[in-house]
Enzyme design. Sequence first.
Site, PDB file in Angstrom:
ATOM      1  N   CYS A   1      22.486  29.169  22.140  1.00  0.00           N
ATOM      2  CA  CYS A   1      21.420  28.779  23.072  1.00  0.00           C
ATOM      3  C   CYS A   1      21.990  28.269  24.373  1.00  0.00           C
ATOM      4  CB  CYS A   1      20.533  27.716  22.450  1.00  0.00           C
ATOM      5  SG  CYS A   1      21.417  26.196  22.193  1.00  0.00           S
TER       6      CYS A   1
ATOM      7  N   GLU B   1      16.263  31.369   6.859  1.00  0.00           N
ATOM      8  CA  GLU B   1      16.374  32.221   5.676  1.00  0.00           C
ATOM      9  C   GLU B   1      17.493  33.248   5.827  1.00  0.00           C
ATOM     10  OE1 GLU B   1      14.216  32.068   8.009  1.00  0.00           O
ATOM     11  OE2 GLU B   1      12.937  33.837   8.217  1.00  0.00           O
TER      12      GLU B   1
ATOM     13  N   GLU C   1      15.169  36.072  27.071  1.00  0.00           N
ATOM     14  CA  GLU C   1      16.440  35.678  26.461  1.00  0.00           C
ATOM     15  C   GLU C   1      16.951  36.895  25.692  1.00  0.00           C
ATOM     16  OE1 GLU C   1      16.147  32.989  23.080  1.00  0.00           O
ATOM     17  OE2 GLU C   1      17.943  31.944  23.752  1.00  0.00           O
TER      18      GLU C   1
ATOM     19  N   PHE D   1      19.120  30.478  12.814  1.00  0.00           N
ATOM     20  CA  PHE D   1      20.277  31.071  12.140  1.00  0.00           C
ATOM     21  C   PHE D   1      21.587  30.798  12.866  1.00  0.00           C
ATOM     22  CE2 PHE D   1      19.678  34.352  15.368  1.00  0.00           C
ATOM     23  CZ  PHE D   1      20.986  34.677  15.668  1.00  0.00           C
TER      24      PHE D   1
ATOM     25  N   SER E   1      13.303  30.038  18.460  1.00  0.00           N
ATOM     26  CA  SER E   1      12.872  30.806  19.634  1.00  0.00           C
ATOM     27  C   SER E   1      11.637  30.191  20.290  1.00  0.00           C
ATOM     28  CB  SER E   1      12.566  32.237  19.190  1.00  0.00           C
ATOM     29  OG  SER E   1      11.556  32.187  18.215  1.00  0.00           O
TER      30      SER E   1
END
Length: 492
Positions: free
Chosen positions: A276, A171, A376, A144, A221
Site C-alpha cells: 500500500c 482468506e 490503484e 493478503f 481495498s
Amino acid sequence: MFIDGQSVISESDDWMDVTDPATQEVISRVPLATSDEMERAIASAKKAFETWKDVPVTKRARMMLSFQHLLKEHHDELAEILAAETGKNLEDAKGDVWRGIEVAEHAANIPSLMMGETVENVASKVDTYSLIQPLGVCAGITPFNFPAMIPLWMFPMAIVCGNTFVLKPSEQDPNTPMRLAELFYEAGFPRDVLQVVHGGKDQVDQILNHPDIEAISFVGSVPVGEHIYKTGTDNLKRVQAFAGAKNHMVVMPDANKNQVINNIAGSACGAAGQRCMAISVAVLVGEAQEWIGEIKNKMAEMKPGYWKNPESFYGPLISPQAKARVESLIAKGVEEGAELLLDGRGLEVEGYPNGNWLGPSLFHHVTTDMRIYQEEIFGPVLCVMTADSLEEAIELINDNPYGNGTSLFTSSGAAARKFQHEIKVGQVGINIPIPVPLPFFSFTGWRKSFYGDQHAYGKQAVRFYTETKTVTSRWFESDIPDDAAPNATINL
Ligand code: NAD
C-alpha cells in the site's frame, strides 16, 4: 480456527484453496466459517473480556514481552510460512514479520501508554483525573499483502489495552496469522482473548452487524473499506479503515541521481508492487525528465522469481485473478495513449510455468484522465509523469484522491520544507521512498486511503481501542466540620 480456547475444524461446507502463487499447488484449505461458529467466537470473546479487563496492566505487558520474544525466536520460520503462501521473496517476508514484531515490542510499553492525566485542585479540595479503559470485543479484518505485519498492527495493541479480539485474516494467506496466534497463546495469553475465524464478505458482515462488537479495524481495498466504514459506523461502532493508495515520488533535478534511480525501481517493483506504500507514480521535474532512460534500464533489471531463489527481486502476484486485473490495466493504459516503455506481460520464470508472474512495466507520458493513473494498480507497474516545477507536482498530488504516502527526492532543504508543509498526504518521505513510520508513531494515511479518526499503532491505537473516563473527586476530613457541603456544585 481458534474459537473459545480451542483449535476448531470448521463444519462449513464452504472451503477455499490456499495456493502457492508460484506454482498453483494447494498448500492448505480455508473454511468460510458458519454463522454459528462466528457467533461462538464473538460470545467467547465477550465472556473473556469480563476477566481479562481486570488483569493487571503489568501482567499484560509481561505477556506481550514473552510474545515479542517468541516472535523473534520464530522469525525465520514465520517468514518461510509467509513466503510460501504469498510468494514474497525471503527478504521481503522477513521484513513483513519484523515490522509486526516492532508493534508487539511497542505494545509491551502499555503501562506508560495507558497513563491518564491528573489536575489537582480544579476547585477547592477537588481533583480531576482520567482513567483509560478498554472497550470490550474488538475485531480485525486484514488484507493478503502483509499477513504478519497487519494482524500484528491490530490484536497486540487491542488486547494489551484490556480488550478481547476476533481476527478475520485474509482468506488468501491465513497460515501466517494462524501461526502468530499459536505463538500468542504460547506466550501465556488466555486462549479466549484472541479468536481467529476465517471467511469473506458474509463473515465480515456478521461482525459488522453484531451488537457485541465494539470496534472494528480494517485494512484492504477502497470499496471494501468504504462498505466497512459506512456499515460499521451506521451500527454505531468505532471503525478505522485503512484503504487503497496511489503514491507519488517527486524527483527534483538537484536530487542524487543514483539514489533516485535505485529507489524508484525498488519501490515500484518490490513485493511485486503489492504494497500500500509502493511508489506507483514518479513525477520528474524539469531536467530530471532526462533520467527516464536510466529508470527504464534499472527497472528492467528487477527480476521476479521463486521465493527460495536468492536472486529473485520479487515474487508472483497473489492470484491469477490479480495478475489478469493488472494485465488488463496495462492494456487499458496502451489503449488510452500512454507510452509503454517496458511491458512485463508474458514474462516466464524458468521452472515455474504456472506462476502469476508479471515483469516490471513502465509507462511514460501518463495523464490524469487515464485509468492507470486513477486506479490503484497493485502490481509492478510505474507510471511516469512530468512537471515543470515543484508547485505543479504538489498540485498534481493534492488533486489525487488518495493520501497514503508520498516522497520527494531533492538536495534542497527549502524544497523539502515546502513539500512536507503543503502536501495533503499523511506519510511523507524526504529522500526516503517508502516512509512507513515505526510503531511509536502511527500509520497515518489520509483522505481516500483512510476512513476514521484514530490511526494504527502508536498512541493513536491506544486511543482507538480505549475509552477515557474522567473522574472529579472530593474527600471530606470527617473530624473537621464540613462547611463546603451546601455548595456541592463545582463552579466551572
Ligand atoms: P480486500 O479489500 O479485497 O480484502 C481485505 C479483507 O476484506 C479480507 O479479509 C477480505 O476477506 C475482506 N473482504 C473482501 N471483500 C469483502 C466484502 N465485499 N465485504 C466484506 N469484507 C470483504 O483487499 P486485499 O486485496 O486483501 O488487499 C489489498 C488492498 O489492501 C489494496 O487496496 C491495498 O492498498 C490495501 N492495503 C492498504 C493498507 C493501508 O494501510 N492503507 C495496507 C495494506 C493494504
